[in-house]
Structure formats: C-alpha cells, structure tokens
Design a protein around this motif. Sequence first.
Motif, PDB file in Angstrom:
ATOM      1  N   UNK A 158       0.869  -1.289   0.058  1.00 20.71           N
ATOM      2  CA  UNK A 158       0.014   0.258  -0.144  1.00 20.71           C
ATOM      3  C   UNK A 158       0.731   1.416  -0.030  1.00 20.71           C
ATOM      4  N   UNK A 159       0.314   2.317  -0.571  1.00 21.89           N
ATOM      5  CA  UNK A 159       0.987   3.662  -0.435  1.00 21.89           C
ATOM      6  C   UNK A 159       0.087   4.584   0.655  1.00 21.89           C
ATOM      7  N   UNK A 160       0.718   4.766   1.632  1.00 21.03           N
ATOM      8  CA  UNK A 160       0.159   5.387   2.765  1.00 21.03           C
ATOM      9  C   UNK A 160       0.643   7.031   2.495  1.00 21.03           C
ATOM     10  N   UNK A 161       0.790   7.592   1.679  1.00 20.21           N
ATOM     11  CA  UNK A 161       1.115   8.939   1.539  1.00 20.21           C
ATOM     12  C   UNK A 161      -0.265   9.780   1.555  1.00 20.21           C
ATOM     13  N   UNK A 162      -1.223   9.161   1.034  1.00 19.00           N
ATOM     14  CA  UNK A 162      -2.345   9.717   1.236  1.00 19.00           C
ATOM     15  C   UNK A 162      -3.635   8.978   0.971  1.00 19.00           C
ATOM     16  N   UNK A 163      -3.717   8.033   2.368  1.00 16.34           N
ATOM     17  CA  UNK A 163      -4.877   7.108   2.543  1.00 16.34           C
ATOM     18  C   UNK A 163      -4.865   6.723   3.777  1.00 16.34           C
ATOM     19  N   UNK A 164      -6.228   6.065   4.426  1.00 18.13           N
ATOM     20  CA  UNK A 164      -6.422   5.671   5.654  1.00 18.13           C
ATOM     21  C   UNK A 164      -5.716   4.326   5.814  1.00 18.13           C
ATOM     22  N   UNK A 165      -5.296   4.003   7.209  1.00 14.36           N
ATOM     23  CA  UNK A 165      -4.714   2.716   7.223  1.00 14.36           C
ATOM     24  C   UNK A 165      -6.039   1.709   7.519  1.00 14.36           C
ATOM     25  N   UNK A 166      -6.976   2.189   8.000  1.00 18.18           N
ATOM     26  CA  UNK A 166      -8.315   1.510   8.168  1.00 18.18           C
ATOM     27  C   UNK A 166      -8.663   1.082   6.815  1.00 18.18           C
ATOM     28  N   UNK A 167      -8.830   1.908   6.181  1.00 20.85           N
ATOM     29  CA  UNK A 167      -9.695   1.933   4.689  1.00 20.85           C
ATOM     30  C   UNK A 167      -8.655   0.771   4.062  1.00 20.85           C
ATOM     31  N   UNK A 168      -7.339   0.632   3.879  1.00 18.89           N
ATOM     32  CA  UNK A 168      -6.474  -0.040   3.477  1.00 18.89           C
ATOM     33  C   UNK A 168      -6.675  -1.546   3.905  1.00 18.89           C
ATOM     34  N   UNK A 169      -6.717  -1.416   5.404  1.00 20.71           N
ATOM     35  CA  UNK A 169      -6.933  -2.837   6.071  1.00 20.71           C
ATOM     36  C   UNK A 169      -7.895  -3.431   5.565  1.00 20.71           C
TER      37      UNK A 169
END
Length: 251
Positions: A158-169
Amino acid sequence: MALDRGGATPLWRQLQRELLARMDAGEFADRFPGELALVEHYGVSRHTVRQALSGLRADGVVVAERGRRPRVAEPPEIQQPMGALYSLFASVEASGLAQRSVVRTLDLRADAVVADRLDLEGSTPLLYLERLRLAGGEPLALDRVWLPAAVAAPLLAADFTHTSLYAELHARTGIRLDHGHEDVRAVVPTAAERSRLNCPPTAAAFSIDRLSHADGRPVEWRHTLVRGDRFALTADFSAHAGYQLTGSARP
C-alpha cells in the motif's frame, strides 16, 4: 463596560468576564492589550489585571510568553470527539485541511513487548508502519502502528502517503476494526520529536496509546504523538448521564 466596584463579585472576576465577552465578540483578534493598557482603560490596579489574566492563561484562552505581549490563543484546527473508533486521516479531512503522510518505515519485524500486547508470542512477525502525519502541509503527528504480519502483510504493497490505514486494512484483508481502548496523556515532546513536528517551544503534545480489536481479537497496537496546539479531544456530558462518548468519526 464599567466594573461594579460596590458589588459582591471581585473586580478581577468582573474584568475576566468582560475580557471573555469581548473575545467572544471578535475583539483582540489582531492584538491583545497589555497589562498597563488594561489598567488605564478599566481604572483598576495592576494586581487586579494580573489576577484576571492569570485565570485566562490557566484556561488556555490567552497565551503569554516571557518577553512577549499576551495574545488570544488560536482554536485547535482539528477536534476529535472521544468515544468513537476514529481515523486521524478522516479527522484531518473533515477539518478541511489537506492530509498527507511521509512514510518513514514500512516493514516486517519482531517486537516482544508489542507482541505481548497483541496476545502473540514474542517472536511473531509484525507489520510496522511509521509515518509523519501532515495537515495543511504542516506536521501534525508522529504515528507508529504494529499489526500481526499473518493478517496485515498485504499492507506492504500500500501507498500510505494519502490514504487511511483502516481503509487499506479493510480493502486488502477484509478486516474492519470494531472496538478498542485508548490511553491519552499530555507530554512534553523530546527535542527530536519537537524538531520533527515543528512544535513551538511552549507546545505540549498528546501521547495516545491505542489497542484495537476486530471480531474479539487484538489486531492493532498504535502509539501517536499529536501536537497539542493543533488537535483537541472533545466530549459531551450532562449532570445525569455523565460523559456521552458517542462522537462520530472525524489520527
């Protein structure tokens, strides 16, 4: 407003209320009067003015730094209702500020202390994510998260520069966190933390430890250090029901 010198309410309290009323009306936005100006304007002693200002400083309404004129404290940019399983990403987005993260570390590692908090064996591989969270282009928080690698390994892509950890999880593993526990403390950032967060010299910070669960098992251990001058926790309460920690999601 003339102060009531014959009333039962002390002059310093009257002056304090008068200053609060003027601030609520939008005065002092550009400049807060100094002690001598208040003495002259209200015809009171300097001791009375200092008593009034002392309470305003203690409540965080007025900021006074050595060698500088007092000023009205700026309201926090981000307010988070307590009691909801919230996402800092969503909180920043809801405030109208652009949210971005600088990913410092994303890897797999072992950490016996954190594994124990997640009810795992000490050598169990964990996914570790460390980010500097930005709001409006300025540092807001240092965020460190650990999750069991057995379920969270897909997050490595995942690219976490502009996203929510919980959404990606949820998108990558199907896991949705449903409850947890937080401990929040006020702390003085270290010199290194202050440098990374670009904190003013007098700013404290919130230290937030979070253990989150999904379907009855611990899934996330998180430590977040948030600038206290940009972030506030809020709660509703009443005399009968106590605190109502039911705020909607807005770290």
